[in-house]
Design a protein around this motif. Structure first.
Motif, short mmCIF file in Angstrom:
data_model
loop_
_atom_site.label_atom_id
_atom_site.label_comp_id
_atom_site.label_asym_id
_atom_site.label_seq_id
_atom_site.Cartn_x
_atom_site.Cartn_y
_atom_site.Cartn_z
N LEU A 76 46.06 34.50 36.21
CA LEU A 76 45.42 34.58 34.92
C LEU A 76 45.15 36.19 34.36
O LEU A 76 45.31 37.03 35.22
CB LEU A 76 43.92 34.04 35.00
N TYR A 77 45.13 36.12 33.17
CA TYR A 77 44.93 37.77 32.56
C TYR A 77 43.86 37.52 31.52
O TYR A 77 43.69 36.72 30.64
CB TYR A 77 46.25 37.79 31.77
N PHE A 78 43.09 38.71 31.58
CA PHE A 78 42.06 38.74 30.64
C PHE A 78 42.02 39.94 29.84
O PHE A 78 42.61 41.10 30.17
CB PHE A 78 40.64 38.87 31.43
N GLU A 133 44.32 31.25 43.06
CA GLU A 133 44.38 32.03 41.81
C GLU A 133 44.21 33.39 41.86
O GLU A 133 43.36 33.81 42.53
CB GLU A 133 42.95 31.41 41.33
N ALA A 174 43.71 36.87 39.54
CA ALA A 174 43.27 37.38 38.08
C ALA A 174 43.40 38.85 37.91
O ALA A 174 43.08 39.37 38.88
CB ALA A 174 41.99 36.80 37.48
#
Lengths: 81, 147
Positions: free
Chosen positions: A4-6, A71, A73
């Motif tokens: 995941l990327y934020f 997961e 991130a």
């Protein structure tokens, strides 16, 4: 594994997540693998001092092992509060 | 412990009243609320807060648990918003309830310091038609050292 990327990491990479099968043993190895995918990953990960990482929703380090992780991130330093 | 991550606004007065009403044997309640501040150029049009949904709730609960283990507290409340906010809206609040004020003050400061650099939220500002990510402050990261 789900990656995941934020925030601006997401914007630079251009997608909110990737799903991939990886042999990477550590977060660092995963970053190197991702940088090999496309230039936008190299740009997003060009200064790792400005990147934070979580493995299975817990803050981690570049040398954190990925054995069994579901997961990972990547995001900039957090600015909550 | 009461931890909420939500998009909708909250009313600070109502939250504090309710938090006090459910306590027993508490002599001190300290609350802090962070609000959307204007830029020095006074050109802030909006703020957008991005969060990591699967991690945010657990991260805040972990910070609250650390405070409960460390100080003599009766209870802790943390509310943190995400999504679109405008000037002067409350972004978040923390509240600590304790028999005595020293624990309530110290724990509230601890919660804020940890929340600033350990809770997965990212602020973005709309200024003069342009979105810009808010940079983290080194003082915020350094503030953890005192705990």
């Amino acid at each position: 594994m789900q990656i995941l990327y934020f925030a601006w990491v997401r914007e630079r990479i251009g997608v909110p997540k990737d799903v991939l099968a990886t042999e990477a043993n550590t977060v660092s190895e995963l970053v190197e693998e991702l940088k090999g995918r496309a230039e936008r990953y190299q740009i997003a990960f060009s200064d790792m001092s400005s990147i934070r990482v979580a493995v299975d929703q817990e803050l981690a380090e570049l040398n954190t092992p990925l054995a069994g992780a579901q997961e990972v991130a990547f995001f900039p330093p957090m600015t909550g509060g | 412990m009461h931890v909420r991550v939500q998009e909708e606004p909250f009313d600070l007065g109502t939250e504090v009243d309710q938090f006090i009403r459910i306590q027993d044997n508490v002599g001190a309640v300290v609350t802090f609320s962070g609000v959307v501040r204007d830029t020095p150029a006074q050109d802030l049009d909006a703020m957008e807060i991005e969060h990591y949904p699967a991690m945010a709730q657990a991260a805040l609960e972990d910070i609250a648990t650390q405070a409960l283990n460390r100080w003599s507290l009766a209870d802790v409340i943390i509310i943190h918003r995400f999504g679109r906010l405008t000037l002067r809206e409350a972004i978040m609040m923390v509240g600590t309830a304790a028999p005595h004020r020293q624990d309530a003050f110290a724990a509230a400061a601890f919660l804020m310091d940890y929340l600033k650099s350990r809770a997965p939220f990212w602020k973005k500002e709309l200024r003069g038609g342009r979105w810009e990510w808010v940079s983290s402050r080194t003082e915020d990261a350094e503030a953890l050292a005192r705990w």
